[in-house]
Design an enzyme around this catalytic site. Structure first.
Site, short mmCIF file in Angstrom:
data_model
loop_
_atom_site.label_atom_id
_atom_site.label_comp_id
_atom_site.label_asym_id
_atom_site.label_seq_id
_atom_site.Cartn_x
_atom_site.Cartn_y
_atom_site.Cartn_z
N CYS A 181 0.83 -1.20 0.00
CA CYS A 181 0.00 0.00 0.00
C CYS A 181 0.87 1.25 0.00
O CYS A 181 1.83 1.33 0.75
CB CYS A 181 -0.87 -0.03 1.25
P1 IMP Z 1 -1.16 -7.22 3.33
O1 IMP Z 1 -1.75 -8.43 3.98
O2 IMP Z 1 -0.35 -6.38 4.28
O3 IMP Z 1 -0.40 -7.55 2.10
O4 IMP Z 1 -2.38 -6.27 2.93
C1 IMP Z 1 -3.47 -6.70 2.14
C2 IMP Z 1 -4.52 -5.62 2.13
O5 IMP Z 1 -4.03 -4.44 1.49
C3 IMP Z 1 -5.78 -5.94 1.34
O6 IMP Z 1 -6.66 -6.78 2.02
C4 IMP Z 1 -6.35 -4.54 1.09
O7 IMP Z 1 -7.11 -4.07 2.18
C5 IMP Z 1 -5.12 -3.69 0.97
N1 IMP Z 1 -4.80 -3.33 -0.43
C6 IMP Z 1 -4.88 -4.09 -1.55
N2 IMP Z 1 -4.43 -3.42 -2.63
C7 IMP Z 1 -4.07 -2.21 -2.18
C8 IMP Z 1 -3.53 -1.04 -2.84
O8 IMP Z 1 -3.24 -1.02 -4.03
N3 IMP Z 1 -3.32 0.04 -2.05
C9 IMP Z 1 -3.61 0.05 -0.70
N4 IMP Z 1 -4.07 -1.03 -0.04
C10 IMP Z 1 -4.30 -2.14 -0.78
#
Ligand code: IMP
Length: 322
Positions: A181
């Site tokens: 993000c």
């Molecule tokens: P991770 O588990 O830290 O990789 O985060 C996954 C989460 O990031 C997803 O469930 C979304 O809520 C969020 N997300 C997905 N794509 C994006 C993006 O392009 N920008 C910001 N947040 C994102």
């Protein structure tokens, strides 16, 4: 302007508590989204095009976790995935799929529900929004309680209260915390997800609307912290990225190392693929090493969760939170 102190996962540790649990098999890490949707493992895979299609949803469903089919495709393609999951999963196991809140969302919702989907995830970056209010109320009007409505993302108590009042049955918490993000850099907005979870938890418990901690979870320890702070379930992207069940090609570099792509849905690469143009770029694209099957990864996370519950002397989520 208020400036508040916020704590994030790495700022916090849980204090070990007296335990009379003799074996980790006494610990139940199960969770529920509502009376009809119970899970043996409180993990949900993110509705992203490099994380959850049929293969991921199927494997997680069979393990007692949940995968949410992403929405970055034509309705027929997403419906095809839902059908594939429905044929291959026992009737009583839920199927979840994401929709947006503009354009063809109602048509998509209708097709998916007719195709056997029982959890709809209204999936947008800034869910505390009038368009979310309109979409939740239109879907509730048409389908009443036929489908569980998960909505998000939001980061504040007011956001949680509003989405609950608009008809959400569960709410995804987390703005700006995802591993891929760049919202905080691009827009200056965001809240520590742990802090948001902690602040929304009281309203969640009082209202019965379930709370899903989403984004920035790096390991089972973060999961235990999020649940202790009040989350019912945990959504993950990066923790499952690179597993065999994720969509996408395997890429081999010149040294023979193998990778898959994991990218934010607001990254340039993802936006170009699903809408052929870019708007605000709030995500990045990364290569992640291949890391085996999702069952292996989820089993390891479950072992960590059980061990975490045991350090707190807790036999289940309720005991951990209290
Ligand atoms: P991770 O588990 O830290 O990789 O985060 C996954 C989460 O990031 C997803 O469930 C979304 O809520 C969020 N997300 C997905 N794509 C994006 C993006 O392009 N920008 C910001 N947040 C994102």
């Amino acid at each position: 302007m208020n400036i508040n102190e916020c704590l994030s996962y790495d700022d916090v540790l849980l204090t070990p508590q007296y335990s009379n649990i003799k074996s980790r098999s006494e610990i139940n890490i199960g969770a529920a989204l509502d009376q009809n949707h119970n899970f043996a493992i409180p993990i949900i895979s993110a509705p992203m095009d490099t994380v959850t299609e049929a293969s991921m949803a199927l494997k997680l469903g069979k393990m007692g976790a949940l995968g949410i089919l992403h929405r970055y495709n034509k309705i027929e393609q997403q419906l095809e995935m839902a059908r594939e999951v429905r044929k291959n999963l026992p009737e009583d196991l839920p199927i979840a799929a994401a929709i947006g809140i503009t354009g063809d969302y109602m048509e998509r919702a209708t097709e998916l529900i007719n195709g056997g989907v029982t959890i709809l995830c209204l999936d947008v970056a800034h869910g505390h929004h009038v368009l979310m209010k309109n979409a939740l109320s239109s879907i509730k009007d048409r389908f009443a309680d036929k489908v569980h409505l998960m909505a998000g993302n939001i980061a504040t108590k007011q956001g949680f209260k509003d989405l609950a009042a608009w008809g959400a049955n569960s709410i995804r918490i987390g703005i700006g915390g995802g591993s891929i993000c760049s919202t905080r850099i691009q827009t200056g907005h965001g809240v520590s997800t742990l802090q948001s979870v902690f602040e929304c938890a009281k309203i969640s418990k009082a209202s019965g609307v379930k709370l899903i901690a989403d984004g920035g979870i790096k390991n089972s320890g973060d999961m235990v912290k999020a649940i202790a702070a009040g989350a019912d379930m945990i959504m993950v992207g990066s923790l499952l990225a690179g597993t065999t069940e994720t969509p996408g090609e395997v890429i081999k570099n010149k040294d023979g190392h193998t990778y898959k792509v994991y990218r934010g849905m607001a990254s340039k690469e993802a936006q170009m693929k699903w809408r052929g143009k870019t708007s605000s770029l709030e995500g990045i694209s990364a290569f992640v090493p291949l890391r085996g099957s999702v069952s292996q990864v989820v089993n390891e996370l479950s072992v960590g969760l059980r061990s975490g519950f045991s350090y707190s002397g807790a036999r289940n989520i309720f005991e951990l939170q209290s």
